[in-house]
Design a protein around this motif. Structure first.
Motif, short mmCIF file in Angstrom:
data_model
loop_
_atom_site.label_atom_id
_atom_site.label_comp_id
_atom_site.label_asym_id
_atom_site.label_seq_id
_atom_site.Cartn_x
_atom_site.Cartn_y
_atom_site.Cartn_z
N THR A 159 44.85 51.03 43.97
CA THR A 159 46.26 51.19 44.39
C THR A 159 46.55 52.66 44.73
O THR A 159 47.56 52.98 45.33
CB THR A 159 47.22 50.73 43.26
OG1 THR A 159 46.80 51.34 42.05
CG2 THR A 159 47.19 49.23 43.09
N SER B 210 35.26 42.22 41.49
CA SER B 210 35.84 43.02 40.40
C SER B 210 37.34 43.07 40.55
O SER B 210 37.89 42.77 41.62
CB SER B 210 35.29 44.45 40.45
OG SER B 210 35.75 45.09 41.63
N ARG B 211 37.99 43.43 39.46
CA ARG B 211 39.39 43.84 39.54
C ARG B 211 39.33 45.35 39.37
O ARG B 211 38.74 45.86 38.42
CB ARG B 211 40.21 43.17 38.44
CG ARG B 211 40.19 41.65 38.55
CD ARG B 211 41.30 41.01 37.78
NE ARG B 211 41.06 39.59 37.59
CZ ARG B 211 41.37 38.62 38.46
NH1 ARG B 211 41.97 38.94 39.60
NH2 ARG B 211 41.10 37.37 38.21
N PHE B 212 39.88 46.06 40.34
CA PHE B 212 39.72 47.51 40.41
C PHE B 212 41.10 48.13 40.64
O PHE B 212 41.46 48.48 41.77
CB PHE B 212 38.74 47.82 41.56
CG PHE B 212 38.37 49.26 41.71
CD1 PHE B 212 37.85 49.99 40.65
CD2 PHE B 212 38.52 49.88 42.95
CE1 PHE B 212 37.50 51.33 40.81
CE2 PHE B 212 38.16 51.21 43.12
CZ PHE B 212 37.66 51.94 42.05
N GLY C 122 39.81 37.39 49.46
CA GLY C 122 40.43 37.48 48.13
C GLY C 122 41.84 36.93 48.15
O GLY C 122 42.29 36.34 49.14
N GLY C 123 42.54 37.16 47.05
CA GLY C 123 43.89 36.63 46.90
C GLY C 123 44.96 37.64 47.28
O GLY C 123 44.70 38.60 48.01
N ASP C 124 46.16 37.43 46.77
CA ASP C 124 47.31 38.26 47.17
C ASP C 124 47.09 39.74 46.86
O ASP C 124 47.44 40.61 47.65
CB ASP C 124 48.61 37.74 46.54
CG ASP C 124 48.54 37.66 45.02
OD1 ASP C 124 47.42 37.57 44.46
OD2 ASP C 124 49.61 37.69 44.38
N LYS D 144 46.71 43.14 49.54
CA LYS D 144 47.40 44.45 49.49
C LYS D 144 46.39 45.58 49.72
O LYS D 144 46.68 46.55 50.43
CB LYS D 144 48.12 44.63 48.15
CG LYS D 144 49.31 43.70 48.01
CD LYS D 144 49.95 43.83 46.63
CE LYS D 144 50.94 42.69 46.43
NZ LYS D 144 51.19 42.39 45.03
N ASP E 20 44.25 30.07 43.22
CA ASP E 20 45.68 29.97 42.91
C ASP E 20 46.52 29.43 44.07
O ASP E 20 47.64 28.96 43.85
CB ASP E 20 46.23 31.36 42.52
CG ASP E 20 45.62 31.88 41.22
OD1 ASP E 20 45.00 31.08 40.49
OD2 ASP E 20 45.76 33.09 40.95
N GLY F 5 40.90 33.88 49.63
CA GLY F 5 39.92 33.31 48.69
C GLY F 5 40.48 33.40 47.29
O GLY F 5 40.44 34.47 46.67
N SER G 41 36.89 39.96 46.46
CA SER G 41 37.67 40.76 45.53
C SER G 41 38.60 39.87 44.69
O SER G 41 38.98 38.77 45.11
CB SER G 41 38.49 41.76 46.35
OG SER G 41 39.53 42.34 45.62
N GLY G 42 38.93 40.34 43.47
CA GLY G 42 39.79 39.55 42.57
C GLY G 42 38.97 38.44 41.92
O GLY G 42 37.74 38.53 41.84
N GLY G 43 39.63 37.41 41.46
CA GLY G 43 38.91 36.29 40.83
C GLY G 43 38.02 35.60 41.84
O GLY G 43 38.40 35.45 43.01
N TYR H 258 36.46 46.10 45.98
CA TYR H 258 36.87 47.45 46.37
C TYR H 258 36.12 48.52 45.58
O TYR H 258 35.92 49.63 46.06
CB TYR H 258 38.38 47.61 46.21
CG TYR H 258 39.18 46.77 47.18
CD1 TYR H 258 39.01 46.91 48.55
CD2 TYR H 258 40.08 45.79 46.73
CE1 TYR H 258 39.72 46.14 49.46
CE2 TYR H 258 40.79 45.01 47.63
CZ TYR H 258 40.61 45.19 48.98
OH TYR H 258 41.30 44.41 49.88
#
Ligand SMILES: Nc1ncnc2c1ncn2[C@@H]1O[C@H](COP(=O)(O)OP(=O)(O)OP(=O)(O)O)[C@@H](O)[C@H]1O
Ligand SMILES: O=P(O)(O)OC[C@H]1O[C@](O)(CO)[C@@H](O)[C@@H]1O
Ligand SMILES: [Mg+2]
Length: 320
Positions: free
Chosen positions: A77, A71-73, A101-103, A107, A127, A124, A9-11, A41
């Protein structure tokens, strides 16, 4: 535990595929069926579930990007969306989830754990902005890529006695910029964690010239400002000609370094063990060469190692 799913997930970050492969092999070793969730997600909502053993696991460890797609989804949230994800996971008879994934992804993992779905996360991201670990998967490869590029820029900067601003990624975190500036022997690192002034850099350029160094390399973290804005500020109405190089997404690609492959393999293996032991809401990080477990909720509150190190001012002798 009969079925474990994994998502990225994320970049994307180099080493994610090594982590996915390790989840598959470790689960399989324990007679647990590994399941791939495609597109992070979003895939939990779109029901993009596939048997992970169908992937070509033998040709995965060395590859960049993520074969599970990502993806960024932002919709994730929303608690209603999270609940739908849990329901889809349960309908597939999935007993646990590994999130890579990242921070931001952490979440999402915490949200699933809060809803009672067994979830474990591993870091992952290029950054390196995740707590509970010395390094995130992909950071080492990204520094190597950045340093390779900066070394090349140095050649031409030196030949032309030019000032260069090299803008590197890292979102709000200066790790990638700082590490690559040290490794490339740059003259200045400008990162979000340390205040700087344009006047201070101009003074340093003048001092450096007095010492006979006409080339000047600045590594700028994207979290501070854009490279071309800094170049404009430093040009002093044309007195200095400043060139800019934005390294961009080249930093996210490429085959993972051996270090990233090994870290990814170890953390993913530990994530499966953690799920098997019945734990949830846990992230696994690499601390002093050992895999370490922390609560995701704690890690999301913590400073990263890098910020503590920067605050110790141990590297002031390199950059002002
Ligand atoms: N507060 C949150 N609650 C639930 N899910 C979240 C939250 N923040 C982020 N996510 C989910 O995690 C995804 C990835 O987050 P984000 O885009 O910040 O990337 P990341 O995981 O930090 O990786 P990178 O920074 O390396 O790109 C988001 O698109 C969203 O689906
Ligand atoms: O995928 P996008 O939207 O181009 O995101 C770029 C961002 O992602 C990161 O590469 C991390 O994955 C950051 O360093 C950068 O700011
Ligand atoms: Mg992030």
């Amino acid at each position: 535990m009969k079925k474990i799913a994994v998502l990225t997930s994320g970049g994307d970050s180099p080493g994610m595929n090594a982590a996915v492969r390790s989840v598959a092999l470790k689960a399989n070793y324990h007679q647990i069926e590994p399941v791939a969730v495609q597109y992070g997600y979003k895939g939990l909502i779109d029901k993009n579930f596939l048997p992970l053993m169908n992937y070509n696991l033998g040709d995965m460890v060395h590859t960049g990007g993520t074969k599970l797609f990502t993806s960024r989804f932002p919709e994730f949230t929303d608690q209603v969306v999270q609940e739908e994800a849990v329901s889809n996971l349960k309908n597939e008879n999935i007993d646990g989830l590994v999130v890579i994934g990242g921070d931001g992804s952490y979440k999402g993992a915490q949200a699933l754990a809060d809803l009672g779905f067994p979830t474990v996360a591993i870091p992952g991201t290029i950054d390196n902005d995740v707590g509970g670990t010395d390094f995130s998967i992909g950071f080492d490869t990204a520094i190597n890529t950045a340093v390779d590029a900066i070394d090349k820029i140095r050649d031409t900067a030196t030949s032309h006695e030019r000032i260069f601003v090299v803008e590197v990624m890292g979102r709000e975190a200066g790790d990638l910029a700082y590490w690559s500036a040290i490794a490339a022997g740059a003259d200045m690192a400008v990162i979000p964690e340390i205040e700087f002034t344009t006047e201070g850099i101009l003074e340093d350029i003048d001092n450096s010239r007095l010492l006979g160094n006409k080339r000047y390399l600045i590594v700028l973290s994207e979290g501070v400002m854009k490279g071309y804005e800094m170049a404009e500020d430093l040009s002093c109405e044309g007195r200095h000609k400043v060139r800019v190089s934005q390294l961009g997404h080249i930093q996210r690609g490429g085959n993972p370094s051996p270090k990233d492959r090994v870290i990814a393999t170890r953390l993913a293996s530990a994530a499966v063990e953690t799920l098997i032991e019945g734990q949830s809401g846990i992230c696994i990080g690499m601390r002093n060469t050992r895999a370490e477990r922390n609560k995701i909720s704690d890690v999301l509150e913590q400073e990263t190692n890098f910020i503590s190190e920067i605050n110790s001012k141990r590297f002031d002798f390199l950059f002002n």
